[in-house]
Design a protein around this motif. Structure first.
Motif, PDB file in Angstrom:
ATOM      1  N   THR A 265       9.619  -1.451   7.361  1.00 22.92           N
ATOM      2  CA  THR A 265       8.873  -2.727   7.421  1.00 22.92           C
ATOM      3  C   THR A 265       8.261  -3.170   6.095  1.00 22.92           C
ATOM      4  O   THR A 265       7.580  -4.180   6.041  1.00 22.92           O
ATOM      5  CB  THR A 265       7.743  -2.732   8.489  1.00 22.92           C
ATOM      6  N   ARG A 266       8.480  -2.405   5.022  1.00 23.28           N
ATOM      7  CA  ARG A 266       7.917  -2.811   3.723  1.00 23.28           C
ATOM      8  C   ARG A 266       8.941  -2.556   2.619  1.00 23.28           C
ATOM      9  O   ARG A 266       9.720  -1.609   2.706  1.00 23.28           O
ATOM     10  CB  ARG A 266       6.641  -2.016   3.407  1.00 23.28           C
ATOM     11  N   PHE A 295      11.292  -7.993  10.466  1.00 23.07           N
ATOM     12  CA  PHE A 295      10.719  -6.651  10.520  1.00 23.07           C
ATOM     13  C   PHE A 295       9.694  -6.452   9.411  1.00 23.07           C
ATOM     14  O   PHE A 295       9.073  -5.414   9.323  1.00 23.07           O
ATOM     15  CB  PHE A 295      11.828  -5.594  10.394  1.00 23.07           C
ATOM     16  N   LEU A 296       9.550  -7.441   8.529  1.00 23.72           N
ATOM     17  CA  LEU A 296       8.631  -7.280   7.394  1.00 23.72           C
ATOM     18  C   LEU A 296       7.187  -7.347   7.867  1.00 23.72           C
ATOM     19  O   LEU A 296       6.783  -8.287   8.531  1.00 23.72           O
ATOM     20  CB  LEU A 296       8.878  -8.378   6.361  1.00 23.72           C
ATOM     21  N   ASP A 297       6.410  -6.337   7.484  1.00 27.17           N
ATOM     22  CA  ASP A 297       5.009  -6.324   7.877  1.00 27.17           C
ATOM     23  C   ASP A 297       4.099  -6.457   6.659  1.00 27.17           C
ATOM     24  O   ASP A 297       2.908  -6.222   6.730  1.00 27.17           O
ATOM     25  CB  ASP A 297       4.695  -5.025   8.632  1.00 27.17           C
ATOM     26  N   ALA A 298       4.697  -6.830   5.548  1.00 26.07           N
ATOM     27  CA  ALA A 298       3.923  -6.993   4.310  1.00 26.07           C
ATOM     28  C   ALA A 298       4.777  -7.807   3.352  1.00 26.07           C
ATOM     29  O   ALA A 298       5.989  -7.900   3.536  1.00 26.07           O
ATOM     30  CB  ALA A 298       3.614  -5.620   3.708  1.00 26.07           C
ATOM     31  N   PRO A 299       4.143  -8.397   2.350  1.00 24.46           N
ATOM     32  CA  PRO A 299       4.946  -9.144   1.364  1.00 24.46           C
ATOM     33  C   PRO A 299       5.917  -8.200   0.645  1.00 24.46           C
ATOM     34  O   PRO A 299       5.643  -7.006   0.520  1.00 24.46           O
ATOM     35  CB  PRO A 299       3.903  -9.660   0.370  1.00 24.46           C
ATOM     36  N   GLY A 337      -2.275  -2.130   3.482  1.00 23.46           N
ATOM     37  CA  GLY A 337      -2.585  -3.505   3.854  1.00 23.46           C
ATOM     38  C   GLY A 337      -3.467  -4.216   2.854  1.00 23.46           C
ATOM     39  O   GLY A 337      -4.239  -5.098   3.196  1.00 23.46           O
ATOM     40  N   GLN A 338      -3.365  -3.824   1.577  1.00 19.92           N
ATOM     41  CA  GLN A 338      -4.216  -4.473   0.571  1.00 19.92           C
ATOM     42  C   GLN A 338      -3.461  -5.499  -0.271  1.00 19.92           C
ATOM     43  O   GLN A 338      -4.040  -6.118  -1.151  1.00 19.92           O
ATOM     44  CB  GLN A 338      -4.842  -3.403  -0.342  1.00 19.92           C
ATOM     45  N   LEU A 339      -2.158  -5.618  -0.036  1.00 18.25           N
ATOM     46  CA  LEU A 339      -1.398  -6.602  -0.829  1.00 18.25           C
ATOM     47  C   LEU A 339      -0.863  -7.687   0.092  1.00 18.25           C
ATOM     48  O   LEU A 339      -0.575  -7.429   1.240  1.00 18.25           O
ATOM     49  CB  LEU A 339      -0.237  -5.911  -1.549  1.00 18.25           C
TER      50      LEU A 339
END
Lengths: 339, 424
Positions: A265-266, A295-299, A337-339
């Motif tokens: 996911t990242r 499925f991406l859970d972050a940039p 989860g900081q970006l």
């Protein structure tokens, strides 16, 4: 002409990346009389990075040809030789000098098969010592794989291990079309286990070097080793990173990357070429367009080279390309989860 | 050229709308701007105006049917235009396929609904693609999920948290497995019951408040206020209004005004949590809970700090009427920073309310009671005392700022002439 059998693969020994390439060239010169090596100072001098070494003594000056200091002329001879039946391997002293030969690479080698309706192909291999880290300054330290990767008609690869350097070079020599091999200069002295006989490694498959579940790191060339080191640090921090060795810039192995991103996911792309419009930019866009998007859970994060000519100052040179620390901190922030 | 009538997006989280009723029947003439049909969203019903003048043709969604945003539901043909143009068109895609290809739905022009454009341009909730997909699959309203990522972005983890809450706390929201299981259980126990279907408002209330209670760290502050002066103040105001035809000022109107002024006095309490930052409001936008058939609505009195008591009173009466009629535009119940809920008239002494995010405080107002209290001389006097309880989101409001707000509110309520003075 696909995978040669492993009959001769009797032994696996430790070699450096440069030795593995020389071994591949030696095997090719020995087994295929069409193979010729061309390049500046590759004969008696043994090559700018001592890759060809003593091959001229073993195979003779008509198989290992020193070309004049004219990249355009040398490349032209190589393209012509390939189009007319030989299997030349052309070495640039520094990949940066390929800019002098762009006409022959991009306009002739890449397009000849297409423009002549398939009547002629150009089975040419070119080798490009590339990258920074040797204090060679702005005109001798670039990573230009994205330049050539932009040209249909070329195959562009970046082996990151001695084993791949040999297997991909031998596979490139079997390919009917031009194959551009980018060899990072910092890799030449790295060691690895390499089979002694003839074997080939595909030119269009990425390789998962480390399995993980939290983040996919797609790295190329010397960045693979840095990403693996980063993954080791991250593991100590409870983050499981999957490291993919891109290996081929053109074509890109979409399937391997997309499947990995769907799992983790990242995504972080790590590459030494200039970040903007670089290999990682293409991978990011490709993933964003793919079924992995959902499925991406972050940039998606790119770590690439600085938007500047490569500095000569060693500290600045180091700061201009991704290092292990940068990979660790980006992956860690991304997974928290900081970006 | 015939004009398309498509399902407009009138609410920021809306993906589809249900046609509540057609005002114009197929084949009938219609003028641009006429009420064409009513749509029903999670929270309200509203009228949609006709985008053109002509004749209504090819209606393909009847009352009760749900249509995706951007999908065409009818044509309006001008005089002399025929349906022939339309015959050549490819058949509409089945509803399931809409995600596959084609231009983005939001890019299509929509006919103008009877609502403020502000509601449509409200910023989209930040969420990762994975979180959106998971929320959709689980039937969770992503706008009700508190995001833990940068800028309030909702990630997988947040949806998973909301899911586990939804599956335990608000099981009735989804009618399938959980409900059936409990029905089986009741049946096996031989207990008699009646099945009440969950409408969208009830489902939204259930999901939003479950998510709030599970993810917003609530704490509560309680106070008793002397109400005698306020009651006398109100009596005088209403006496002065007699014969003017104006509405009477209610206690609640006065409490709303006091809340607005207290918010201006304690700005740190007038704010919302936005993930990695706090949004502090420049105005006091106050949600007033209104009970409606089948649930509750919270219309917002905007900039209540600068409105007179009479203006607030009129506005609340109007909002409540529209809410009860189901005609509230979505922007009329969004954008509040603070809410007030009054159950005093039902005889409730005091209660603790659940915050409705992104608001960060809600004041629960109980019943005013007659009590003996000590006067300045230490003698018992009869007084009217109101119990209130303030719920605060600890991510935004600390104990001290909540206490300062409540203290200021109490001062205003106990010295009601200040309410007429207004905010400086």
């Amino acid at each position: 002409m696909n995978v040669h059998n492993a009959a001769q693969e009797e032994e696996i020994v430790e070699m450096s990346y440069a030795e593995a390439i020389r071994d591949a060239l030696d095997i090719a010169l020995t087994t295929d009389e069409r193979v010729v090596l061309m390049g500046e100072d590759i004969g008696v001098y043994g090559g700018a990075f001592q890759v060809t070494g003593d091959l001229v003594h073993k195979h003779g000056a008509d198989r290992v040809l020193d070309t004049p200091i004219s990249e355009l002329g040398g490349a032209g001879v190589a393209v012509g030789a390939a189009a007319t039946g030989l299997r030349p391997v052309f070495e640039f002293q520094f990949s940066d000098f390929a800019m002098l030969a762009m006409e022959q690479i991009c306009n002739q080698a890449a397009k000849m098969r297409y423009m002549l309706g398939g009547a002629v192909s150009v089975p040419l291999v070119m080798r490009f010592p590339a990258g920074s880290g040797t204090g060679a300054a702005a005109q001798h330290s670039q990573s230009l794989e994205a330049w050539l990767g932009h040209v249909p008609g070329l195959k562009v690869v970046q082996p990151s291990t001695p084993r791949d350097a040999k297997g991909m070079l031998l596979r490139a020599l079997e390919d009917p079309d031009p194959v551009m091999v980018f060899e990072h200069k910092l890799l030449y002295k790295t060691k690895g286990m390499v089979p002694t006989g003839h074997y080939t490694t595909s030119l269009d498959k990425a390789e998962i070097r480390r399995q993980g579940t939290d983040v996919t790191i797609v790295a190329s060339s010397v960045m693979v080793q840095r990403s693996l080191e980063a993954a080791e640090f991250l593991a100590g921090d409870g983050i499981s990173a999957e490291v993919i060795d891109l290996r081929s810039v053109r074509p890109i192995d979409r399937h391997t990357i997309v499947e990995s991103v769907k799992k983790t996911t990242r995504l972080i792309c790590v590459y030494e070429g200039v970040k903007t419009l670089g290999v990682g930019a293409e991978i990011s866009a490709m993933v964003a367009e793919s079924e992995a998007f959902d499925f991406l859970d972050a940039p998606i994060i790119r770590l690439g080279g600085a938007e500047a000519p490569m500095p000569y100052n060693p500290d600045l040179e180091k700061a201009a390309v991704p290092q292990v620390d940068n990979i660790v901190s980006s992956a860690s922030q991304l997974c928290r989860g900081q970006l | 050229m015939p004009t398309e009538v498509i399902m407009p997006k009138v609410d920021m989280d809306m993906e589809a709308g249900t046609i509540a009723a057609w005002h114009i029947q197929e084949g009938d003439p219609v003028q641009k701007g006429d009420a064409l049909f009513d749509i029903e969203t999670d929270k309200a019903a509203m009228e949609v105006e006709s985008p053109a003048s002509g004749t209504l043709r090819q209606v393909r969604a009847q009352a009760g049917e749900t249509v995706k945003i951007g999908d065409r539901i009818a044509w309006i043909l001008a005089d002399g235009e025929s349906l022939e143009v339309l015959q050549r068109e490819p058949a509409p895609r089945p509803e399931e396929n809409t995600a596959a290809s084609g231009p983005p739905r939001e890019a299509l022009p929509v006919s103008t609904p009877v609502t403020d454009a502000a509601a449509i341009t409200t910023e989209r909730k930040r969420a990762t693609p994975l979180a959106r997909r998971m929320a959709k699959a689980a039937g969770i309203d992503i706008s009700a999920v508190a995001g833990s990522g940068p800028r309030g972005r909702v990630t997988r983890k947040d949806v998973e948290a909301a899911k586990s809450v939804a599956s335990t706390a608000s099981a009735p929201v989804r009618a399938d497995a959980a409900t059936n299981a409990s029905k089986d259980r009741l049946d096996s126990l031989g207990i008699d019951y009646e099945v009440v279907p969950v409408d969208r408002m009830r489902a939204t209330v259930a999901e939003r408040l479950s998510a709030s209670k599970a993810t917003v760290p609530h704490f509560y502050l309680e106070a008793d206020c002397r109400l005698d002066k306020l009651l006398a103040f109100r009596a005088e105001i209403n006496k002065s209004l007699e014969g003017s035809g104006s509405v009477r000022i209610s206690i609640n109107d006065l409490l709303v005004k006091a809340s607005a002024m207290a918010l201006m006095a304690v700005p740190e309490a007038n704010a919302s949590w936005a993930g990695d930052e706090i949004l502090r409001y420049r105005d006091a936008n106050i949600s007033v809970a209104v009970s409606v058939e089948g649930g509750l609505m919270t219309p917002v009195v905007r900039q209540a700090q600068s409105k007179s008591l009479l203006a607030i009173s009129n506005e609340i009466a109007g909002l409540a009427e529209r809410a009860r009629a189901g005609k509230l535009a979505s922007n009329a119940y969004q954008g509040g920073s603070f809410a007030i809920s009054n159950l005093g008239m039902y005889g409730v002494k005091a209660f603790s309310a659940i915050i409705n995010p992104p608001e960060s405080m809600i004041l629960a107002v109980g019943m005013a009671t007659r009590q003996f209290v000590e006067n300045d001389d230490g003698a018992p006097v009869a007084a009217t005392v109101l119990s209130v309880r303030l719920s605060c989101d600890h991510r935004v409001v600390d104990g001290v700022s909540g206490a300062r707000w409540l203290g200021e509110w109490q001062r205003l309520v106990e010295n009601p002439f200040l309410l007429a003075l207004g905010t400086s």
